[in-house]
Design an enzyme around this catalytic site. Structure first.
Site: not given
Ligand code: IDP
Ligand code: MG
Length: 136
Positions: A52, A60, A88, A94, A105, A129
């Site tokens: 990250y 955060f 996505r 998010t 989500r 990634e």
């Protein structure tokens, strides 16, 4: 020409803890993704910090890295045409509270930090990634 694309997906600790991995993997299959690579791992905080790194200046960041390393995760390479964008869309916003109905989500996320899944945000980042978790 093979137009299919790869994206990195992570089933995050909150979802693995609630044993949602089979249900979530089924959603990927139903939506036309092939899970071409997969492993269950428990990463260190240092590894989460590397993964990250783009967020290192965010307030955060520390909590995010603590969280991603707090328990087992499932990392996967998902394959299909337009995999990055389609994943996505399937994941939703998010913040689960803002995620569209029917998205992962919205269905499984608990909060903005415990939002159940990660997905790469570009083809370039997907390559980085996937290499991060699956090199060698
Ligand atoms: P994304 O996962 O939808 O790509 P990013 O902005 O890349 O969202 O953020 C990475 C992760 O950091 C998010 O999935 C979420 O868990 C966490 N996060 C993002 N914004 C916040 C915030 O404002 N507070 C707490 N955690 C956040
Ligand atoms: Mg992101």
């Amino acid at each position: 020409m093979n137009e299919s694309e790869q994206t990195l997906s992570i089933i995050k600790p909150d979802a693995v803890e609630r044993n949602l991995q089979d249900e979530i993997k089924n959603e990927f299959n139903k939506n036309g993704f092939v899970i071409s690579k997969e492993k269950k791992i428990h990463i260190s905080k240092q590894e989460a910090e590397q993964f990250y790194k783009v967020h290192e200046t965010k307030p955060f960041y520390n909590d995010l890295c603590e969280y991603l390393s707090s328990g087992p995760i499932i990392v996967m390479s998902l394959q299909k045409k337009n995999a990055v964008l389609d994943n996505r869309k399937l994941m939703g916003a998010t913040n689960p509270k803002e995620a569209e109905k029917g998205t992962l989500r919205e269905k499984y996320g608990i909060s903005i930090d415990k939002n159940s899944v990660h997905g790469s945000d570009s083809i370039e980042n997907a390559k980085i990634e996937i290499d991060f978790f699956f090199k060698d």
